[in-house]
Design a protein around this motif. Structure first.
Motif, PDB file in Angstrom:
ATOM      1  N   THR A  10       0.836  -1.199   0.000  1.00 38.16           N
ATOM      2  CA  THR A  10       0.000   0.000   0.000  1.00 38.16           C
ATOM      3  C   THR A  10       0.872   1.251   0.000  1.00 38.16           C
ATOM      4  OG1 THR A  10      -1.695  -1.194   1.224  1.00 38.16           O
ATOM      5  CG2 THR A  10      -1.846   1.194   1.226  1.00 38.16           C
ATOM      6  N   PHE A  11       1.926   1.246   0.800  1.00 38.36           N
ATOM      7  CA  PHE A  11       2.850   2.380   0.859  1.00 38.36           C
ATOM      8  C   PHE A  11       3.502   2.631  -0.497  1.00 38.36           C
ATOM      9  CE2 PHE A  11       7.132   4.081   1.967  1.00 38.36           C
ATOM     10  CZ  PHE A  11       6.709   5.307   2.462  1.00 38.36           C
ATOM     11  N   ARG A  12       3.959   1.568  -1.148  1.00 40.07           N
ATOM     12  CA  ARG A  12       4.570   1.721  -2.477  1.00 40.07           C
ATOM     13  C   ARG A  12       3.562   2.237  -3.495  1.00 40.07           C
ATOM     14  NH1 ARG A  12       7.090  -3.288  -1.133  1.00 40.07           N
ATOM     15  NH2 ARG A  12       5.530  -4.361  -2.376  1.00 40.07           N
ATOM     16  N   GLY A  13       2.310   1.777  -3.399  1.00 39.66           N
ATOM     17  CA  GLY A  13       1.270   2.267  -4.298  1.00 39.66           C
ATOM     18  C   GLY A  13       1.007   3.745  -4.104  1.00 39.66           C
ATOM     19  N   LEU A  14       0.977   4.195  -2.847  1.00 38.73           N
ATOM     20  CA  LEU A  14       0.788   5.625  -2.579  1.00 38.73           C
ATOM     21  C   LEU A  14       1.948   6.450  -3.123  1.00 38.73           C
ATOM     22  CD1 LEU A  14      -0.666   5.476   1.034  1.00 38.73           C
ATOM     23  CD2 LEU A  14      -1.813   6.395  -0.995  1.00 38.73           C
ATOM     24  N   LEU A  15       3.162   5.950  -2.976  1.00 37.26           N
ATOM     25  CA  LEU A  15       4.320   6.672  -3.514  1.00 37.26           C
ATOM     26  C   LEU A  15       4.267   6.726  -5.040  1.00 37.26           C
ATOM     27  CD1 LEU A  15       7.238   5.465  -1.231  1.00 37.26           C
ATOM     28  CD2 LEU A  15       5.873   7.548  -1.061  1.00 37.26           C
ATOM     29  N   TYR A  37       4.661  13.293   5.181  1.00 40.50           N
ATOM     30  CA  TYR A  37       3.592  12.837   6.069  1.00 40.50           C
ATOM     31  C   TYR A  37       3.412  11.320   5.973  1.00 40.50           C
ATOM     32  CZ  TYR A  37      -1.011  11.994   7.981  1.00 40.50           C
ATOM     33  OH  TYR A  37      -2.048  11.484   8.702  1.00 40.50           O
ATOM     34  N   LEU A  38       3.417  10.786   4.739  1.00 41.97           N
ATOM     35  CA  LEU A  38       3.248   9.339   4.560  1.00 41.97           C
ATOM     36  C   LEU A  38       4.354   8.548   5.238  1.00 41.97           C
ATOM     37  CD1 LEU A  38       2.096   8.978   0.858  1.00 41.97           C
ATOM     38  CD2 LEU A  38       0.840   8.314   2.895  1.00 41.97           C
ATOM     39  N   GLN A  62      -7.121   3.179   6.069  1.00 45.37           N
ATOM     40  CA  GLN A  62      -7.253   4.536   5.530  1.00 45.37           C
ATOM     41  C   GLN A  62      -6.315   4.754   4.350  1.00 45.37           C
ATOM     42  OE1 GLN A  62      -6.608   7.121   8.843  1.00 45.37           O
ATOM     43  NE2 GLN A  62      -8.706   6.917   9.593  1.00 45.37           N
ATOM     44  N   ALA A  63      -5.102   4.238   4.439  1.00 47.28           N
ATOM     45  CA  ALA A  63      -4.147   4.386   3.347  1.00 47.28           C
ATOM     46  C   ALA A  63      -4.611   3.639   2.105  1.00 47.28           C
ATOM     47  CB  ALA A  63      -2.770   3.879   3.788  1.00 47.28           C
ATOM     48  N   ALA A  64      -5.160   2.437   2.283  1.00 43.62           N
ATOM     49  CA  ALA A  64      -5.661   1.665   1.146  1.00 43.62           C
ATOM     50  C   ALA A  64      -6.852   2.366   0.502  1.00 43.62           C
ATOM     51  CB  ALA A  64      -6.039   0.253   1.589  1.00 43.62           C
ATOM     52  N   THR A  65      -7.711   2.969   1.328  1.00 42.36           N
ATOM     53  CA  THR A  65      -8.856   3.713   0.804  1.00 42.36           C
ATOM     54  C   THR A  65      -8.387   4.929   0.019  1.00 42.36           C
ATOM     55  OG1 THR A  65     -10.170   2.978   2.678  1.00 42.36           O
ATOM     56  CG2 THR A  65     -11.009   4.857   1.446  1.00 42.36           C
ATOM     57  N   TYR A  66      -7.409   5.649   0.548  1.00 42.59           N
ATOM     58  CA  TYR A  66      -6.879   6.825  -0.132  1.00 42.59           C
ATOM     59  C   TYR A  66      -6.168   6.437  -1.425  1.00 42.59           C
ATOM     60  CZ  TYR A  66      -4.973  11.500  -0.628  1.00 42.59           C
ATOM     61  OH  TYR A  66      -4.666  12.741  -1.096  1.00 42.59           O
ATOM     62  N   LEU A  67      -5.465   5.315  -1.403  1.00 47.15           N
ATOM     63  CA  LEU A  67      -4.810   4.822  -2.618  1.00 47.15           C
ATOM     64  C   LEU A  67      -5.843   4.510  -3.689  1.00 47.15           C
ATOM     65  CD1 LEU A  67      -2.401   3.766  -4.242  1.00 47.15           C
ATOM     66  CD2 LEU A  67      -2.639   1.603  -3.021  1.00 47.15           C
ATOM     67  N   LEU A  70      -7.011   7.868  -5.154  1.00 47.04           N
ATOM     68  CA  LEU A  70      -6.033   8.487  -6.051  1.00 47.04           C
ATOM     69  C   LEU A  70      -5.944   7.754  -7.380  1.00 47.04           C
ATOM     70  CD1 LEU A  70      -3.138   9.303  -3.573  1.00 47.04           C
ATOM     71  CD2 LEU A  70      -4.694  10.918  -4.662  1.00 47.04           C
ATOM     72  N   ARG A  71      -5.937   6.436  -7.325  1.00 46.47           N
ATOM     73  CA  ARG A  71      -5.869   5.629  -8.539  1.00 46.47           C
ATOM     74  C   ARG A  71      -7.105   5.839  -9.413  1.00 46.47           C
ATOM     75  NH1 ARG A  71      -4.173  -0.051  -6.700  1.00 46.47           N
ATOM     76  NH2 ARG A  71      -2.054   0.690  -6.508  1.00 46.47           N
ATOM     77  N   SER A  72      -8.264   5.869  -8.777  1.00 46.10           N
ATOM     78  CA  SER A  72      -9.509   6.044  -9.517  1.00 46.10           C
ATOM     79  C   SER A  72      -9.586   7.419 -10.171  1.00 46.10           C
ATOM     80  CB  SER A  72     -10.710   5.850  -8.582  1.00 46.10           C
ATOM     81  OG  SER A  72     -10.719   4.557  -8.067  1.00 46.10           O
ATOM     82  N   ILE A  73      -9.129   8.448  -9.475  1.00 43.26           N
ATOM     83  CA  ILE A  73      -9.128   9.794 -10.048  1.00 43.26           C
ATOM     84  C   ILE A  73      -8.207   9.853 -11.257  1.00 43.26           C
ATOM     85  CG2 ILE A  73      -8.393  12.184  -9.628  1.00 43.26           C
ATOM     86  CD1 ILE A  73      -9.455  11.862  -6.779  1.00 43.26           C
TER      87      ILE A  73
END
Length: 113
Positions: A10-15, A37-38, A62-67, A70-73
């Motif tokens: 999940t962290f790598r996906g957010l990055l 922050y991440l 929360q991080a998975a939801t935010y990822l 971001l991906r969907s947008i």
């Protein structure tokens, strides 16, 4: 709870999403407040010796939801740019979109006797 995968994934996906966002600005993503922050949040909520760490699971959810957001947008913007109407099209362009060709008429605009 649905399977979230590992927190590292999940962290790598957010990055990765941060890199996509900052590619347009030309600035390195590591200079942003979101990156700092991440990293700080994921380091603060690492798995400890506790059997159940609610804060770590909550952060991961929360991080998975935010990822996902971001991906969907990003995918929505790409699809919108590809398929958004560009206004009035000519008959030739419209025929080309569906894979057809207009017949070629000899002699110019129409049949002339």
């Amino acid at each position: 709870m649905a399977a979230l995968g590992s927190p590292a994934r999940t962290f790598r996906g957010l990055l990765r999403e941060l890199r996509y966002v900052n590619a347009a600005t030309g600035r390195p993503y590591r200079d942003t407040a979101a990156y700092r922050y991440l990293v700080k949040a994921f380091r603060a909520h690492r798995v400890t010796s506790e059997k159940l760490c609610r804060a770590q699971h909550e952060l991961h959810f929360q991080a998975a939801t935010y990822l996902c957001l971001l991906r969907s947008i990003r995918e929505h913007v790409a699809l919108h740019q590809e398929f958004h109407g560009k206004g009035e099209r000519s008959v030739e362009e419209s025929a080309g979109l569906v894979g057809l060709k207009l017949p070629h008429q000899p002699g110019g605009k129409g049949w002339e006797p």
